[in-house]
Design a protein around this motif. Structure first.
Motif, PDB file in Angstrom:
ATOM      1  N   UNK A  41      11.426  -1.318   3.074  1.00  0.00           N
ATOM      2  CA  UNK A  41      11.490  -2.011   1.789  1.00  0.00           C
ATOM      3  C   UNK A  41      10.590  -1.343   0.753  1.00  0.00           C
ATOM      4  N   UNK A  42       9.392  -0.937   1.173  1.00  0.00           N
ATOM      5  CA  UNK A  42       8.478  -0.274   0.253  1.00  0.00           C
ATOM      6  C   UNK A  42       9.008   1.062  -0.225  1.00  0.00           C
ATOM      7  N   UNK A  43       9.584   1.848   0.677  1.00  0.00           N
ATOM      8  CA  UNK A  43      10.139   3.143   0.285  1.00  0.00           C
ATOM      9  C   UNK A  43      11.375   2.972  -0.599  1.00  0.00           C
ATOM     10  N   UNK A  44      12.186   1.958  -0.313  1.00  0.00           N
ATOM     11  CA  UNK A  44      13.357   1.702  -1.150  1.00  0.00           C
ATOM     12  C   UNK A  44      12.935   1.396  -2.582  1.00  0.00           C
ATOM     13  N   UNK A  45      11.908   0.581  -2.735  1.00  0.00           N
ATOM     14  CA  UNK A  45      11.426   0.247  -4.074  1.00  0.00           C
ATOM     15  C   UNK A  45      10.783   1.456  -4.738  1.00  0.00           C
ATOM     16  N   UNK A  46       9.905   2.155  -4.008  1.00  0.00           N
ATOM     17  CA  UNK A  46       9.182   3.287  -4.582  1.00  0.00           C
ATOM     18  C   UNK A  46      10.097   4.436  -4.954  1.00  0.00           C
ATOM     19  N   UNK A  47      11.229   4.563  -4.273  1.00  0.00           N
ATOM     20  CA  UNK A  47      12.123   5.684  -4.514  1.00  0.00           C
ATOM     21  C   UNK A  47      13.216   5.416  -5.516  1.00  0.00           C
ATOM     22  N   UNK A  89       0.800  -1.214   0.000  1.00  0.00           N
ATOM     23  CA  UNK A  89       0.000   0.000   0.000  1.00  0.00           C
ATOM     24  C   UNK A  89       0.831   1.262   0.000  1.00  0.00           C
ATOM     25  N   UNK A  90       1.769   1.359   0.936  1.00  0.00           N
ATOM     26  CA  UNK A  90       2.582   2.571   1.024  1.00  0.00           C
ATOM     27  C   UNK A  90       3.568   2.672  -0.129  1.00  0.00           C
ATOM     28  N   UNK A  91       4.080   1.532  -0.585  1.00  0.00           N
ATOM     29  CA  UNK A  91       5.003   1.562  -1.715  1.00  0.00           C
ATOM     30  C   UNK A  91       4.341   2.085  -2.977  1.00  0.00           C
ATOM     31  N   UNK A  92       3.140   1.589  -3.274  1.00  0.00           N
ATOM     32  CA  UNK A  92       2.423   2.040  -4.474  1.00  0.00           C
ATOM     33  C   UNK A  92       2.068   3.516  -4.368  1.00  0.00           C
ATOM     34  N   UNK A  93       1.546   3.925  -3.214  1.00  0.00           N
ATOM     35  CA  UNK A  93       1.155   5.326  -3.042  1.00  0.00           C
ATOM     36  C   UNK A  93       2.354   6.249  -3.158  1.00  0.00           C
ATOM     37  N   UNK A  94       3.462   5.878  -2.542  1.00  0.00           N
ATOM     38  CA  UNK A  94       4.667   6.713  -2.602  1.00  0.00           C
ATOM     39  C   UNK A  94       5.224   6.758  -4.014  1.00  0.00           C
ATOM     40  N   UNK A  95       5.187   5.628  -4.709  1.00  0.00           N
ATOM     41  CA  UNK A  95       5.692   5.594  -6.073  1.00  0.00           C
ATOM     42  C   UNK A  95       4.953   6.550  -6.992  1.00  0.00           C
ATOM     43  N   UNK A  96       3.626   6.573  -6.889  1.00  0.00           N
ATOM     44  CA  UNK A  96       2.861   7.471  -7.755  1.00  0.00           C
ATOM     45  C   UNK A  96       2.927   8.917  -7.275  1.00  0.00           C
ATOM     46  N   UNK A  97       3.055   9.136  -5.964  1.00  0.00           N
ATOM     47  CA  UNK A  97       3.285  10.497  -5.476  1.00  0.00           C
ATOM     48  C   UNK A  97       4.602  11.038  -6.028  1.00  0.00           C
ATOM     49  N   UNK A  98       5.594  10.186  -6.098  1.00  0.00           N
ATOM     50  CA  UNK A  98       6.891  10.591  -6.655  1.00  0.00           C
ATOM     51  C   UNK A  98       6.770  10.886  -8.143  1.00  0.00           C
ATOM     52  N   UNK A 135       6.524   0.178 -12.431  1.00  0.00           N
ATOM     53  CA  UNK A 135       7.302  -0.977 -11.983  1.00  0.00           C
ATOM     54  C   UNK A 135       7.042  -1.261 -10.506  1.00  0.00           C
ATOM     55  N   UNK A 136       6.914  -0.212  -9.701  1.00  0.00           N
ATOM     56  CA  UNK A 136       6.591  -0.392  -8.286  1.00  0.00           C
ATOM     57  C   UNK A 136       5.264  -1.115  -8.125  1.00  0.00           C
ATOM     58  N   UNK A 137       4.272  -0.704  -8.897  1.00  0.00           N
ATOM     59  CA  UNK A 137       2.954  -1.336  -8.836  1.00  0.00           C
ATOM     60  C   UNK A 137       3.048  -2.814  -9.186  1.00  0.00           C
ATOM     61  N   UNK A 138       3.741  -3.131 -10.269  1.00  0.00           N
ATOM     62  CA  UNK A 138       3.855  -4.520 -10.701  1.00  0.00           C
ATOM     63  C   UNK A 138       4.636  -5.362  -9.702  1.00  0.00           C
ATOM     64  N   UNK A 139       5.777  -4.843  -9.245  1.00  0.00           N
ATOM     65  CA  UNK A 139       6.641  -5.618  -8.352  1.00  0.00           C
ATOM     66  C   UNK A 139       5.975  -5.836  -6.998  1.00  0.00           C
ATOM     67  N   UNK A 140       5.371  -4.801  -6.430  1.00  0.00           N
ATOM     68  CA  UNK A 140       4.748  -4.962  -5.114  1.00  0.00           C
ATOM     69  C   UNK A 140       3.594  -5.954  -5.159  1.00  0.00           C
TER      70      UNK A 140
END
Length: 262
Positions: free
Chosen positions: A170-176, A91-100, A182-187
């Protein structure tokens, strides 16, 4: 007689709210954004509760239920581990990825909230959502016959907090570090794999000896094992906690080093 001149009024300068209030406001916004989003709600609440019902009402766990316990006693800790994975990582990884991707992170990092306040707000939002998840899982588990010891419930809190910190890193590392798509697919892929064979819903002992040892060294396997030990034996052993701490330290170090805000 010359009338007295009046100096022009100086416009009032608005001072930023205290940092704690800014962080709390950001946390409230992040938590509500997750809980109001249909896809996020499915991931955070609906799927874990469906997993709890399926594991309790079917024979999927019959081979790993210890003597004196029931299916729901094994199912609830695994579902709580899945909640952490859904919340802090996916959840946080996807949201952070798209916010970025859309420049939200870059904008917020230049406001009085700052980068540190933004990360603190995300962590508080994850904890707030985790409380909601815990209450719902416990309520459904109780309806299915779950009767944990109060001491085990208290001991589960630090295990969950350690797991949430690890998976947030881990989520922030991936999203950043990768693109939002790619974050959406991988998570999503990692969520499915870790839920099914990563020691989250099912103990690693359901796998052959070789893969079981490797799963125990994954953060998902460590969190699942730690929570099951807490509720079934009264407390977690040291190894799962060390595995979680090691993954968390590595993830946050990587996030600090490689996270890109835009």
């Amino acid at each position: 007689m010359t009338p007295p001149t009046t100096a022009p009024a100086t416009p009032a300068v608005r001072t930023p709210a205290p940092l704690a209030r800014r962080v709390a406001a950001q946390a409230r916004f992040e938590a509500m954004a997750m809980l109001r989003n249909g896809e996020q709600l499915l991931l955070l609440v609906v799927l874990p509760l469906m997993a709890l019902a399926a594991l309790t009402l079917t024979g999927l766990l019959d081979g790993v239920v210890p003597a004196g316990a029931t299916r729901v006693d094994v199912a609830v800790p695994g579902v709580l581990a899945l909640c952490v994975l859904s919340n802090a990582f996916s959840g946080q990884g996807i949201q952070t990825g798209f916010d970025r991707r859309y420049g939200v992170l870059r904008f917020l990092s230049t406001t009085p909230l700052g980068r540190g306040g933004l990360i603190a707000g995300k962590l508080l939002a994850i904890l707030a959502v985790l409380v909601v998840q815990y209450v719902l899982v416990a309520a459904v588990g109780a309806a299915l016959g779950w009767r944990p010891e109060p001491a085990a419930v208290l001991l589960s809190v630090p295990v969950l907090l350690l797991g949430a910190a690890t998976f947030t890193g881990l989520g922030l590392l991936l999203a950043g570090t990768v693109r939002a798509e790619a974050t959406l697919a991988v998570t999503n892929l990692v969520w499915v794999l870790l839920a099914a064979v990563g020691g989250t819903l099912f103990p690693a002992t359901t796998l052959p000896a070789g893969p079981a040892g490797l799963v125990g060294l994954l953060p998902s396997g460590a969190l699942g094992a730690g929570l099951r030990e807490t509720f079934l034996t009264g407390g977690p052993s040291l190894l799962p906690l060390l595995v979680l701490a090691g993954w968390g330290a590595a993830a946050w170090a990587g996030a600090v080093r490689w996270f890109r805000w835009s």
